[in-house]
Design a protein around this motif. Structure first.
Motif, mmCIF file in Angstrom:
data_model
loop_
_atom_site.group_PDB
_atom_site.id
_atom_site.type_symbol
_atom_site.label_atom_id
_atom_site.label_comp_id
_atom_site.label_asym_id
_atom_site.label_seq_id
_atom_site.Cartn_x
_atom_site.Cartn_y
_atom_site.Cartn_z
ATOM 1 N N UNK A 238 15.968 4.785 -9.137
ATOM 2 C CA UNK A 238 15.157 3.494 -8.663
ATOM 3 C C UNK A 238 14.749 4.407 -7.051
ATOM 4 N N UNK A 239 15.323 5.425 -6.867
ATOM 5 C CA UNK A 239 14.620 5.527 -5.847
ATOM 6 C C UNK A 239 12.956 6.526 -6.114
ATOM 7 N N UNK A 240 13.475 7.859 -7.574
ATOM 8 C CA UNK A 240 12.017 7.769 -7.399
ATOM 9 C C UNK A 240 10.987 6.914 -8.452
ATOM 10 N N UNK A 241 12.035 5.404 -8.378
ATOM 11 C CA UNK A 241 10.871 4.361 -9.193
ATOM 12 C C UNK A 241 9.821 4.479 -7.850
ATOM 13 N N UNK A 242 10.554 4.078 -7.049
ATOM 14 C CA UNK A 242 9.833 3.678 -5.342
ATOM 15 C C UNK A 242 9.034 4.509 -4.991
ATOM 16 N N UNK A 243 9.199 5.799 -5.028
ATOM 17 C CA UNK A 243 8.754 6.424 -4.579
ATOM 18 C C UNK A 243 7.186 6.869 -5.394
ATOM 19 N N UNK A 244 7.872 7.172 -6.899
ATOM 20 C CA UNK A 244 6.223 6.459 -7.709
ATOM 21 C C UNK A 244 5.426 5.529 -7.269
ATOM 22 N N UNK A 245 5.464 4.428 -7.110
ATOM 23 C CA UNK A 245 5.642 3.023 -7.011
ATOM 24 C C UNK A 245 4.530 3.736 -5.686
ATOM 25 N N UNK A 246 5.367 3.492 -4.562
ATOM 26 C CA UNK A 246 4.190 3.885 -3.482
ATOM 27 C C UNK A 246 3.148 4.806 -3.005
ATOM 28 N N UNK A 247 3.325 6.327 -3.986
ATOM 29 C CA UNK A 247 2.029 7.135 -4.401
ATOM 30 C C UNK A 247 1.274 6.555 -5.088
ATOM 31 N N UNK A 248 1.276 5.567 -6.199
ATOM 32 C CA UNK A 248 0.254 5.327 -6.317
ATOM 33 C C UNK A 248 -0.464 4.707 -5.873
ATOM 34 N N UNK A 249 0.703 3.793 -5.671
ATOM 35 C CA UNK A 249 -0.654 2.610 -4.126
ATOM 36 C C UNK A 249 -1.121 2.988 -3.107
ATOM 37 N N UNK A 250 -0.636 4.270 -2.904
ATOM 38 C CA UNK A 250 -1.427 5.020 -1.804
ATOM 39 C C UNK A 250 -3.079 5.313 -2.310
ATOM 40 N N UNK A 251 -2.322 6.126 -3.649
ATOM 41 C CA UNK A 251 -3.709 6.364 -4.103
ATOM 42 C C UNK A 251 -4.718 4.832 -5.194
ATOM 43 N N UNK A 252 -4.549 4.039 -5.106
ATOM 44 C CA UNK A 252 -4.813 3.098 -5.289
ATOM 45 C C UNK A 252 -4.867 2.818 -7.022
ATOM 46 N N UNK A 253 -3.888 3.369 -7.362
ATOM 47 C CA UNK A 253 -3.604 3.458 -9.143
ATOM 48 C C UNK A 253 -2.520 2.532 -9.481
ATOM 49 N N UNK A 254 -3.108 1.268 -10.339
ATOM 50 C CA UNK A 254 -2.109 0.555 -10.527
ATOM 51 C C UNK A 254 -0.668 0.532 -11.311
ATOM 52 N N UNK A 255 0.029 0.387 -11.053
ATOM 53 C CA UNK A 255 1.281 0.964 -11.562
ATOM 54 C C UNK A 255 2.157 -0.389 -12.029
ATOM 55 N N UNK A 256 2.245 -0.211 -13.414
ATOM 56 C CA UNK A 256 3.139 -1.010 -13.822
ATOM 57 C C UNK A 256 4.355 -0.856 -14.735
ATOM 58 N N UNK A 257 5.415 -1.537 -13.810
ATOM 59 C CA UNK A 257 6.674 -1.459 -14.584
ATOM 60 C C UNK A 257 7.069 -1.907 -15.652
ATOM 61 N N UNK A 258 7.041 -1.467 -17.098
ATOM 62 C CA UNK A 258 7.677 -2.014 -17.894
ATOM 63 C C UNK A 258 8.738 -1.700 -19.076
ATOM 64 N N UNK A 259 9.664 -0.813 -17.995
ATOM 65 C CA UNK A 259 10.390 0.033 -19.131
ATOM 66 C C UNK A 259 11.031 -1.898 -19.472
ATOM 67 N N UNK A 260 11.867 -0.809 -20.691
ATOM 68 C CA UNK A 260 12.924 -2.451 -21.522
ATOM 69 C C UNK A 260 14.075 -1.167 -22.365
ATOM 70 N N UNK A 261 15.162 -0.950 -22.435
ATOM 71 C CA UNK A 261 15.850 -0.132 -22.988
ATOM 72 C C UNK A 261 15.790 -0.296 -23.995
#
Length: 93
Positions: free
Chosen positions: A4-27
């Motif tokens: 979860x912390x990794x997901x939050x860090x990646x989302x923040x980095x993507x946002x700062x770089x103007x990259x669309x980040x879509x969470x789609x994970x499904x077990x």
């Protein structure tokens, strides 16, 4: 670092770089956790340091790779070095 912390860090980095980040994970379907859209599209599965991808996840990642897509697994050990470098490479101009 948890998944979860990794997901939050990646989302923040993507946002700062103007990259669309879509969470789609499904077990259930095995579809990768993230679709990241910039100058290219990345499909990324997030795993914590101890967990392994399931056979369903591996099948989906393999199918996406065979279809020509950029797929990989990111773990906490990949943060920030590898992950930020891959995000920076697709940052919109």
């Amino acid at each position: 670092m948890t998944e979860l912390e990794l997901l939050q860090a990646v989302r923040a980095a993507a946002k700062s770089l103007r990259i669309r980040c879509c969470y789609t994970g499904s077990p259930v379907t095995g579809f990768p956790d993230l679709v990241l859209i910039g100058r290219a599209v990345l499909f990324r599965e997030l795993e914590n340091g101890a967990s392994e991808v399931t056979s369903v996840q591996l099948e989906c990642l393999t199918e996406l790779h065979v279809a020509g897509h950029d797929v990989a697994i990111w773990r906490p050990a990949d943060w920030p070095g590898r992950i930020f470098a891959e995000l920076d490479a697709i940052r919109p101009l």
